[in-house]
Write a protein that holds these residues in place. Structure first.
Motif, PDB file in Angstrom:
ATOM      1  N   ARG A 109       0.843  -1.209   0.000  1.00 49.75           N
ATOM      2  CA  ARG A 109       0.000   0.000   0.000  1.00 49.75           C
ATOM      3  C   ARG A 109       0.873   1.252   0.000  1.00 49.75           C
ATOM      4  O   ARG A 109       0.607   2.207  -0.729  1.00 49.75           O
ATOM      5  N   ASP A 110       1.915   1.239   0.840  1.00 44.94           N
ATOM      6  CA  ASP A 110       2.807   2.392   0.907  1.00 44.94           C
ATOM      7  C   ASP A 110       3.535   2.619  -0.415  1.00 44.94           C
ATOM      8  O   ASP A 110       3.716   3.761  -0.848  1.00 44.94           O
ATOM      9  N   GLU A 114       3.269   5.938  -2.734  1.00 50.21           N
ATOM     10  CA  GLU A 114       4.470   6.673  -3.148  1.00 50.21           C
ATOM     11  C   GLU A 114       4.532   6.826  -4.660  1.00 50.21           C
ATOM     12  O   GLU A 114       4.921   7.885  -5.170  1.00 50.21           O
ATOM     13  N   ALA A 121       5.055  10.572   0.940  1.00 47.60           N
ATOM     14  CA  ALA A 121       4.900   9.484   1.914  1.00 47.60           C
ATOM     15  C   ALA A 121       5.122   9.990   3.335  1.00 47.60           C
ATOM     16  O   ALA A 121       4.390   9.625   4.245  1.00 47.60           O
ATOM     17  N   ARG A 124       2.139  11.736   4.596  1.00 48.33           N
ATOM     18  CA  ARG A 124       1.062  10.803   4.929  1.00 48.33           C
ATOM     19  C   ARG A 124       1.196  10.332   6.374  1.00 48.33           C
ATOM     20  O   ARG A 124       0.226  10.326   7.127  1.00 48.33           O
ATOM     21  N   LEU A 125       2.404   9.940   6.803  1.00 45.63           N
ATOM     22  CA  LEU A 125       2.618   9.500   8.178  1.00 45.63           C
ATOM     23  C   LEU A 125       2.375  10.647   9.152  1.00 45.63           C
ATOM     24  O   LEU A 125       1.722  10.468  10.173  1.00 45.63           O
TER      25      LEU A 125
END
Length: 137
Positions: A109-110, A114, A121, A124-125
């Motif tokens: 998913r990551d 990306e 990314a 997102r975190l």
């Protein structure tokens, strides 16, 4: 004799204790930190010991927060025997396989995120941390 609390001291996850005597270094549990991103990032902190110097690992039970980092310490050089009941060994095997599958799915998913949003990314975190009202630092 010395007992080091390496996890589950300020939270209920990441159970890991190192018992050192004049004759042996025994790791008691080897758990992952679970929960919000502020907790799970602790799984990436360098180990407080050299896994190759562990003489035995005692696994109290098969919950991921007690067995989840076993693959990591083995990868980092632990060759010590693991002591647990047969039922704990059987269930820990299933728990670790399931955890590995979930981690692979999350990594995919990551990677997709990306590819679709280059360079975002990290944002997102950070967004996940802010939404959960968890301090980023």
């Amino acid at each position: 004799m010395e007992l080091q609390f390496l996890g589950a001291a300020t939270t209920v996850t990441g159970s890991q204790f190192l018992l050192t005597t004049s004759r042996a270094r025994v790791l008691i549990d080897c758990g992952m930190f679970q929960g919000n991103p502020h907790e799970t990032i602790r799984n990436r902190v360098p180990l407080a010991y050299d896994p190759a110097e562990i003489d035995a690992l005692v696994l109290t039970h098969a919950h991921l927060d007690h067995c989840g980092l076993i693959p990591l310490v083995v990868t980092k050089g632990m060759r010590a025997p693991i002591f647990a009941t047969p039922g704990t060994i059987e269930l820990a095997t299933l728990v670790l396989l399931d955890s590995a599958k979930l981690q692979q799915e999350a990594a995919k998913r990551d990677e997709r995120f990306e590819r679709r949003h280059p360079g975002r990314a990290g944002h997102r975190l950070l967004g996940q941390l802010v939404r959960r009202r968890v301090p980023a630092g």
